[in-house]
Design a protein around this motif. Sequence first.
Motif, PDB file in Angstrom:
ATOM      1  N   PRO A 152       0.816  -1.215   0.000  1.00 19.72           N
ATOM      2  CA  PRO A 152       0.000   0.000   0.000  1.00 19.72           C
ATOM      3  C   PRO A 152       0.855   1.274   0.000  1.00 19.72           C
ATOM      4  O   PRO A 152       0.396   2.322  -0.421  1.00 19.72           O
ATOM      5  CB  PRO A 152      -0.828  -0.106   1.281  1.00 19.72           C
ATOM      6  CG  PRO A 152      -0.145  -1.118   2.123  1.00 19.72           C
ATOM      7  CD  PRO A 152       0.599  -2.018   1.197  1.00 19.72           C
ATOM      8  N   PHE A 153       2.103   1.152   0.422  1.00 19.63           N
ATOM      9  CA  PHE A 153       2.998   2.303   0.418  1.00 19.63           C
ATOM     10  C   PHE A 153       3.326   2.751  -1.009  1.00 19.63           C
ATOM     11  O   PHE A 153       3.536   3.928  -1.268  1.00 19.63           O
ATOM     12  CB  PHE A 153       4.290   2.006   1.168  1.00 19.63           C
ATOM     13  CG  PHE A 153       4.099   1.825   2.639  1.00 19.63           C
ATOM     14  CD1 PHE A 153       3.898   2.914   3.473  1.00 19.63           C
ATOM     15  CD2 PHE A 153       4.112   0.557   3.204  1.00 19.63           C
ATOM     16  CE1 PHE A 153       3.723   2.757   4.833  1.00 19.63           C
ATOM     17  CE2 PHE A 153       3.940   0.382   4.562  1.00 19.63           C
ATOM     18  CZ  PHE A 153       3.738   1.484   5.379  1.00 19.63           C
ATOM     19  N   LEU A 154       3.373   1.808  -1.940  1.00 20.90           N
ATOM     20  CA  LEU A 154       3.648   2.139  -3.331  1.00 20.90           C
ATOM     21  C   LEU A 154       2.513   2.985  -3.901  1.00 20.90           C
ATOM     22  O   LEU A 154       2.753   3.977  -4.583  1.00 20.90           O
ATOM     23  CB  LEU A 154       3.850   0.868  -4.150  1.00 20.90           C
ATOM     24  CG  LEU A 154       4.311   1.036  -5.584  1.00 20.90           C
ATOM     25  CD1 LEU A 154       5.600   1.835  -5.668  1.00 20.90           C
ATOM     26  CD2 LEU A 154       4.489  -0.328  -6.239  1.00 20.90           C
ATOM     27  N   ALA A 155       1.295   2.630  -3.610  1.00 22.65           N
ATOM     28  CA  ALA A 155       0.140   3.417  -4.048  1.00 22.65           C
ATOM     29  C   ALA A 155       0.156   4.807  -3.407  1.00 22.65           C
ATOM     30  O   ALA A 155      -0.152   5.805  -4.067  1.00 22.65           O
ATOM     31  CB  ALA A 155      -1.160   2.695  -3.707  1.00 22.65           C
ATOM     32  N   LYS A 156       0.549   4.880  -2.137  1.00 19.28           N
ATOM     33  CA  LYS A 156       0.645   6.184  -1.463  1.00 19.28           C
ATOM     34  C   LYS A 156       1.689   7.066  -2.148  1.00 19.28           C
ATOM     35  O   LYS A 156       1.483   8.264  -2.329  1.00 19.28           O
ATOM     36  CB  LYS A 156       1.005   6.013   0.012  1.00 19.28           C
ATOM     37  CG  LYS A 156      -0.113   5.479   0.843  1.00 19.28           C
ATOM     38  CD  LYS A 156       0.311   5.355   2.303  1.00 19.28           C
ATOM     39  CE  LYS A 156      -0.805   4.789   3.136  1.00 19.28           C
ATOM     40  NZ  LYS A 156      -0.465   4.703   4.551  1.00 19.28           N
ATOM     41  N   ALA A 157       2.822   6.467  -2.529  1.00 23.12           N
ATOM     42  CA  ALA A 157       3.870   7.225  -3.211  1.00 23.12           C
ATOM     43  C   ALA A 157       3.379   7.721  -4.571  1.00 23.12           C
ATOM     44  O   ALA A 157       3.631   8.869  -4.945  1.00 23.12           O
ATOM     45  CB  ALA A 157       5.121   6.372  -3.380  1.00 23.12           C
ATOM     46  N   ARG A 158       2.682   6.882  -5.297  1.00 23.62           N
ATOM     47  CA  ARG A 158       2.124   7.304  -6.593  1.00 23.62           C
ATOM     48  C   ARG A 158       1.130   8.444  -6.422  1.00 23.62           C
ATOM     49  O   ARG A 158       1.155   9.423  -7.162  1.00 23.62           O
ATOM     50  CB  ARG A 158       1.449   6.126  -7.282  1.00 23.62           C
ATOM     51  CG  ARG A 158       2.393   5.156  -7.897  1.00 23.62           C
ATOM     52  CD  ARG A 158       1.640   4.109  -8.702  1.00 23.62           C
ATOM     53  NE  ARG A 158       2.542   3.095  -9.166  1.00 23.62           N
ATOM     54  CZ  ARG A 158       2.369   1.790  -8.994  1.00 23.62           C
ATOM     55  NH1 ARG A 158       1.288   1.339  -8.383  1.00 23.62           N
ATOM     56  NH2 ARG A 158       3.261   0.947  -9.440  1.00 23.62           N
ATOM     57  N   ASP A 159       0.240   8.296  -5.449  1.00 21.21           N
ATOM     58  CA  ASP A 159      -0.755   9.348  -5.193  1.00 21.21           C
ATOM     59  C   ASP A 159      -0.100  10.653  -4.787  1.00 21.21           C
ATOM     60  O   ASP A 159      -0.509  11.724  -5.230  1.00 21.21           O
ATOM     61  CB  ASP A 159      -1.738   8.905  -4.109  1.00 21.21           C
ATOM     62  CG  ASP A 159      -2.651   7.774  -4.560  1.00 21.21           C
ATOM     63  OD1 ASP A 159      -2.758   7.534  -5.797  1.00 21.21           O
ATOM     64  OD2 ASP A 159      -3.244   7.119  -3.680  1.00 21.21           O
ATOM     65  N   LEU A 160       0.916  10.562  -3.974  1.00 19.03           N
ATOM     66  CA  LEU A 160       1.638  11.760  -3.553  1.00 19.03           C
ATOM     67  C   LEU A 160       2.297  12.429  -4.758  1.00 19.03           C
ATOM     68  O   LEU A 160       2.205  13.642  -4.939  1.00 19.03           O
ATOM     69  CB  LEU A 160       2.685  11.415  -2.491  1.00 19.03           C
ATOM     70  CG  LEU A 160       3.525  12.561  -1.950  1.00 19.03           C
ATOM     71  CD1 LEU A 160       2.644  13.643  -1.346  1.00 19.03           C
ATOM     72  CD2 LEU A 160       4.495  12.032  -0.910  1.00 19.03           C
ATOM     73  N   GLY A 161       2.923  11.656  -5.605  1.00 16.44           N
ATOM     74  CA  GLY A 161       3.547  12.200  -6.812  1.00 16.44           C
ATOM     75  C   GLY A 161       2.534  12.861  -7.731  1.00 16.44           C
ATOM     76  O   GLY A 161       2.783  13.951  -8.251  1.00 16.44           O
ATOM     77  N   ARG A 162       1.413  12.225  -7.898  1.00 11.69           N
ATOM     78  CA  ARG A 162       0.352  12.793  -8.757  1.00 11.69           C
ATOM     79  C   ARG A 162      -0.192  14.097  -8.179  1.00 11.69           C
ATOM     80  O   ARG A 162      -0.586  14.993  -8.922  1.00 11.69           O
ATOM     81  CB  ARG A 162      -0.761  11.787  -8.953  1.00 11.69           C
ATOM     82  CG  ARG A 162      -0.384  10.660  -9.875  1.00 11.69           C
ATOM     83  CD  ARG A 162      -1.530   9.696 -10.113  1.00 11.69           C
ATOM     84  NE  ARG A 162      -1.096   8.622 -10.959  1.00 11.69           N
ATOM     85  CZ  ARG A 162      -1.239   7.336 -10.678  1.00 11.69           C
ATOM     86  NH1 ARG A 162      -1.850   6.971  -9.566  1.00 11.69           N
ATOM     87  NH2 ARG A 162      -0.805   6.414 -11.499  1.00 11.69           N
ATOM     88  N   SER A 163      -0.232  14.195  -6.868  1.00 12.57           N
ATOM     89  CA  SER A 163      -0.774  15.402  -6.233  1.00 12.57           C
ATOM     90  C   SER A 163       0.142  16.619  -6.465  1.00 12.57           C
ATOM     91  O   SER A 163      -0.298  17.755  -6.292  1.00 12.57           O
ATOM     92  CB  SER A 163      -0.961  15.194  -4.738  1.00 12.57           C
ATOM     93  OG  SER A 163       0.270  15.220  -4.035  1.00 12.57           O
ATOM     94  N   LEU A 164       1.371  16.374  -6.842  1.00  9.56           N
ATOM     95  CA  LEU A 164       2.326  17.474  -7.050  1.00  9.56           C
ATOM     96  C   LEU A 164       2.280  18.026  -8.459  1.00  9.56           C
ATOM     97  O   LEU A 164       2.781  19.115  -8.705  1.00  9.56           O
ATOM     98  CB  LEU A 164       3.743  16.994  -6.730  1.00  9.56           C
ATOM     99  CG  LEU A 164       3.966  16.486  -5.340  1.00  9.56           C
ATOM    100  CD1 LEU A 164       5.347  15.901  -5.194  1.00  9.56           C
ATOM    101  CD2 LEU A 164       3.720  17.570  -4.306  1.00  9.56           C
ATOM    102  N   ALA A 165       1.722  17.278  -9.373  1.00  6.51           N
ATOM    103  CA  ALA A 165       1.706  17.695 -10.785  1.00  6.51           C
ATOM    104  C   ALA A 165       0.745  18.829 -11.050  1.00  6.51           C
ATOM    105  O   ALA A 165      -0.141  19.130 -10.370  1.00  6.51           O
ATOM    106  CB  ALA A 165       1.366  16.504 -11.669  1.00  6.51           C
TER     107      ALA A 165
END
Length: 70
Positions: free
Chosen positions: A57-70
Amino acid sequence: MAIKDTILLACAEMDEDWIFDGLIASYKNSGRFMNWNDKGIIAVPEVSKQGDIAGSPFLAKARDLGRSLA
């Protein structure tokens, strides 16, 4: 380009609650000193070899965090 926003992404082999305490404290203190904006911290325990984070689930959190910065 001046740094304004930061993210901490970290992995550790151990599965102890305290294992990231020093790293996170240093990250926060550095950010406070440099007047950076903390955008998130993702600290993943039990990672000792390639592929350990796959499906986590940490991988999904990292992806979501990255997407939130775009």
